[in-house]
Every structure is written in C-alpha cells, then in structure tokens.
Design a protein around this motif. Structure first.
Motif, mmCIF file in Angstrom:
data_model
loop_
_atom_site.group_PDB
_atom_site.id
_atom_site.type_symbol
_atom_site.label_atom_id
_atom_site.label_comp_id
_atom_site.label_asym_id
_atom_site.label_seq_id
_atom_site.Cartn_x
_atom_site.Cartn_y
_atom_site.Cartn_z
ATOM 1 N N LEU A 1 6.516 -25.068 81.347
ATOM 2 C CA LEU A 1 6.944 -26.443 80.945
ATOM 3 C C LEU A 1 8.488 -26.963 81.083
ATOM 4 O O LEU A 1 8.843 -28.094 81.482
ATOM 5 N N GLU A 2 9.224 -26.137 80.698
ATOM 6 C CA GLU A 2 10.598 -26.174 80.609
ATOM 7 C C GLU A 2 11.197 -26.589 82.232
ATOM 8 O O GLU A 2 12.008 -27.542 82.205
ATOM 9 N N SER A 3 10.753 -25.969 82.979
ATOM 10 C CA SER A 3 11.173 -26.103 84.399
ATOM 11 C C SER A 3 10.823 -27.558 84.930
ATOM 12 O O SER A 3 11.393 -28.159 85.586
ATOM 13 N N ILE A 4 9.628 -28.121 84.348
ATOM 14 C CA ILE A 4 8.952 -29.136 84.774
ATOM 15 C C ILE A 4 9.486 -30.458 84.102
ATOM 16 O O ILE A 4 9.938 -31.374 84.635
ATOM 17 N N LEU A 5 9.911 -30.204 82.912
ATOM 18 C CA LEU A 5 10.373 -31.267 82.165
ATOM 19 C C LEU A 5 12.017 -31.674 82.548
ATOM 20 O O LEU A 5 12.363 -32.659 82.393
ATOM 21 N N LYS A 6 12.706 -30.488 82.776
ATOM 22 C CA LYS A 6 13.984 -30.654 83.006
ATOM 23 C C LYS A 6 14.046 -31.489 84.193
ATOM 24 O O LYS A 6 15.270 -32.072 84.346
ATOM 25 N N GLN A 7 13.088 -31.542 85.404
ATOM 26 C CA GLN A 7 13.439 -32.414 86.395
ATOM 27 C C GLN A 7 13.225 -33.729 86.232
ATOM 28 O O GLN A 7 13.908 -34.523 86.904
ATOM 29 N N ARG A 8 12.671 -33.970 84.969
ATOM 30 C CA ARG A 8 12.368 -35.640 84.360
ATOM 31 C C ARG A 8 13.151 -35.766 83.370
ATOM 32 O O ARG A 8 13.321 -36.946 82.858
ATOM 33 N N GLY A 9 14.259 -34.798 82.873
ATOM 34 C CA GLY A 9 14.953 -35.226 81.841
ATOM 35 C C GLY A 9 14.221 -35.292 80.486
ATOM 36 O O GLY A 9 14.994 -36.038 79.474
ATOM 37 N N TRP A 10 13.011 -34.688 80.309
ATOM 38 C CA TRP A 10 12.423 -34.717 78.976
ATOM 39 C C TRP A 10 12.408 -33.458 78.407
ATOM 40 O O TRP A 10 11.577 -33.090 77.653
ATOM 41 N N GLU A 11 13.470 -32.466 78.592
ATOM 42 C CA GLU A 11 13.260 -31.172 78.029
ATOM 43 C C GLU A 11 13.286 -31.469 76.272
ATOM 44 O O GLU A 11 13.062 -30.376 75.703
ATOM 45 N N TRP A 12 13.805 -32.502 75.952
ATOM 46 C CA TRP A 12 14.066 -32.792 74.450
ATOM 47 C C TRP A 12 12.776 -32.739 73.931
ATOM 48 O O TRP A 12 12.357 -32.581 72.570
ATOM 49 N N THR A 13 11.510 -33.046 74.725
ATOM 50 C CA THR A 13 10.173 -33.114 73.832
ATOM 51 C C THR A 13 9.487 -31.737 73.841
ATOM 52 O O THR A 13 8.443 -31.814 73.181
#
Length: 442
Positions: free
Chosen positions: A207-219
């Motif tokens: 999930l981290e690689s997917i969320l980093k692309q959208r700037g949501w890694e904090w979730t």
C-alpha cells in the motif's frame, strides 16, 4: 462460461439442485427427522388428574351450567409418578419448530458449499487451471457470512426475551472476549504464530508505494490501526455470538456422558505442520458432526430430567406449567441444532478458506509453487473498444488487489480467525462445564 468455465457450470448446477431438491431431500431435515431422535410428549389434563387421584376436569361450558365460575388453574402434586411418553420426531412435527426453516436452509447450504469446494479442489488438482477464479472460495465466504447471520439471529432472540439474564450473559462475554482479543493481538508473534504481523507488513509495504504516488502515505498507520480495531470488534462480536452455543454444548455434552454411562508429535517441516493442522481441524469437525444425534437426544432428555427433579419437590404445580415446560424443550430443538452446527460450519469453512487463500496443501498432491509478486497492470490504452477497456480495467484492479492482499496476509488473517472461533468455543464450553456441573447443581 469463458470466465469460470467448468466451475461456473458446477456452481449453477449445485444451486439449482439445492433449490429443487430441498423439499424432497434435505440433510438438515434428515439429521432431525430420521427417526433416531425421540421427543418427550407432554401429558394431557386427564392423565395428570388420573395420576393425582382427581376426577376428569369438566369443560368450561359444563362448569358454567353448574354455576361454577372459579377460573383457578388446575394443579397437581409435584411428587406424582409421572412417566413421559416418547415418539420419534417426524418431518410434520418439525414444521412447528422455531427457526426450523432457517436451520434447514443454512445446513443444506453448508453441505452444498462443502461439496462445491471439494469439487474445485479436485478440479484444480487434475486440470490445474491457472487463469480461472476459484469459485469454491466464494461459496465458503458466503457460508461464513451466513454463519454469522445465523448467530446474530439467535442472539437477537435472546436479547428480545422477557428475562434479562441472557442479555447480561451475552454482554459480559462480549466484554470479556474484547479484552481477550486485545491481549491476543498484543502478544508477540513468536508465541502464537498466526502469521498476522508478516501479512500486515506485506500489505503495508504494497500500500505504501500506491499511497505515496497520491501523497496519502500518512494514512498508512491509521489504516493499520483501523484494521486491528475492526478485527478486535469482530472478535468481540463473534465471542458474544458463540457464548450460548458453547454453554449449550457443555450442557449437552454432560447429559450425553450421563446417558452413555448407563450403556455398556515428531519433528516436521512447516508445510507438513500446516497440512497436519488443517486435517486435524477437519477431522475434529467431522467427529463433532458424527456425535450430533447423541447431543440432540441429550437435549431432548431434559424433559425427563425436569420431571425427575419435580418429583423430588414438595407442594403443587399447575398442569399448564408442566405441559408448557415439556413442550418448550421440544420446540427449541431447531435453535439448539443451530447452536450446535453453526460453530462447526463456521470453523470448517474458515479452515477451507485458510487452505485455499493461504496457498496451503492437503498433502494429497504436490503443493503448487509460490506465486511471484503480482506485477502492476499497465493502464488501458486509449482508442480501444469498450469491451477491451472494461477487460483491461478489470485486469488492472485485479492485479492491484492481488498485489496488496497476498497469500501471506490471508494466511495470517484466517489462521487468526480460525483460532479465535475455536478459542471462543473452548472458553465458553469450559465455563459451561463448570456452571452446569457445579454451580447449577448447587
């Protein structure tokens, strides 16, 4: 047909057979109405009056004609020599049972679900289809969902009862299992070895690689915390639902032992250990299914035990209360059947999901090689046809979900759920054994 092939045909055939054959051939109905279970019939007013040495009670019309208007309920001494007649449970008798239709549909669905799963296991062993979806997993998931639904239906019945004792017991055990689930998730993975933490770590990294692309890694930490909180809430709910099935199992087990009293590890690999664990659970489920009739007959024997206890008491008792008590025990036999078979079906199908989604092996054929990490699907090309765009979108979504929810995650999740369902049954059954053998007797 092109998507699931033979599996889809067999699944539709199983659903059609289940619908058409249910009125004529039902495993659930046969389990209760094959003639081996005998119910106790309540005595009539005339029989109770004869045992008490009274005259036959007059009808209300005759009493009014004789000027008698007293509506005092008919009563007899408690120590009368009452012997209950028995008769085999028939299909006609079962129609008046509470929740009998729900019981019949649920157990029959579980039987067909298991049959479809066995077929898909054999199909994958012989044909080895790589691009087909395992439809047996869908049937097992539906069975798990329906098991929880049946538990909730029975627990809701307890909450609606006029007596508040059942409600308090459910809430107490729900809070107890909430604490137990929190402790189980806090204990280090080295002790319990569910595989839940490695599975969550794999999901988090995907999930981290997917969320980093959208700037949501904090979730990501919030998602992990929400998953564990949801798992704890689910465990508490399952524990509350399994409370009365465990208590009922303890009671019927003790009664079955009383009835029966009146009649004459080596070192192995991880793969072998997982296989032995799967077969052990399946074997125990089949063993429990084999003794179903003895436990249900022990429950029906509560009527005779109640009469024996009544004979030891002094005073008088209303005739209607005797009839109501004996009839009530029989009318709840389908609810007791759900409480007995529901946990068994839930445990079995959680184990089947653990085997299939966790890529374990039954040991009967070579274990499939571990699947490589799913590659990210390419975005659909512009200018394609609508059908190709939909197919490409489906493949892209499937690839992303397959990369996030890996077999390692499903191993940890369903290993924990299987252990939790079994642990809830053990805890509630042990409490029930202590209660019925020591507290209730005193």
């Amino acid at each position: 047909m092109a998507v699931m092939g033979v599996q889809l045909v067999v699944s539709l055939l199983a659903a059609s057979i289940m619908q058409k054959m249910a009125p004529h051939c039902s495993f659930a109905r046969w389990l209760l109405c094959n003639g081996s279970l005998r119910r106790y019939k309540h005595p009539s007013d005339e029989e109770l009056c004869a045992l008490a040495g009274k005259q036959r009670p007059k009808a209300k019309r005759d009493r009014r004609m004789n000027g008698v208007t007293d509506d005092k309920p008919l009563s007899v001494p408690r120590d009368i020599d009452l012997r209950l007649d028995t008769s085999p449970i028939t299909a006609v008798d079962a129609l008046v049972l509470r929740y009998f239709l729900e019981y019949q549909w649920f157990v029959d669905f579980a039987v067909y679900s298991t049959a479809v799963y066995v077929f898909t296991e054999g199909y994958y062993c012989l044909a080895d289809p790589q691009k087909e979806t395992n439809i047996g997993v869908l049937w097992c998931l539906l069975t798990v969902v329906f098991s929880v639904k049946v538990f909730f239906m029975v627990m809701r019945h307890y909450f609606r009862s006029e007596e508040g004792g059942e409600r308090s017991v459910c809430l107490t055990f729900a809070f107890f299992f909430l604490l137990l689930a929190m402790v189980a998730l806090v204990i280090r993975e080295d002790y319990l070895e569910f595989g839940l933490e490695p599975g969550l770590a794999g999901v988090s990294s995907n999930l981290e690689s997917i969320l980093k692309q959208r700037g949501w890694e904090w979730t990501l930490p919030l998602a992990k915390l929400a998953f564990k909180l949801g798992l704890v809430a689910l465990c508490s709910f399952l524990g509350a639902c399994l409370t009365f099935p465990g208590l009922r199992l303890a009671q019927t087990h003790l009664d079955a032992l009383r009835l029966a009293a009146d009649k004459p590890l080596t070192h192995m690999s991880d793969s072998a250990y997982n296989t032995a664990r799967l077969w052990t659970i399946v074997g125990l489920c089949l063993l429990r299914l084999a003794v179903t009739r003895h436990h249900l007959q022990a429950y029906l024997g509560l009527a005779e035990r109640w009469v024996e206890q009544m004979r030891k008491e002094a005073g008088r008792i209303a005739v209607l209360e005797i009839q109501r008590k004996i009839t009530r025990i029989y009318c709840y036999v389908s609810v007791v059947s759900l409480q007995y078979l529901g946990p068994l079906i839930l445990t079995l199908h959680c184990t089947l999901l653990l085997k299939t989604l966790g890529h374990h092996s039954w040991g009967l054929y070579p274990e499939p090689p571990p699947l490589p990490p799913a590659a990210t699907a390419a975005p659909p090309r512009p200018g394609g046809k609508d059908g190709e765009d939909v197919r490409a979108a489906v493949e892209q979504i499937t690839g992303v979900l397959g990369g996030i929810f890996t077999p390692l995650f499903f191993r940890g999740l369903f290993a924990f759920l299987t252990w939790w369902v079994a642990a809830c049954q053990v805890v509630t059954s042990l409490f029930g054994l202590y209660f019925h053998q020591y507290l209730a007797a005193s």
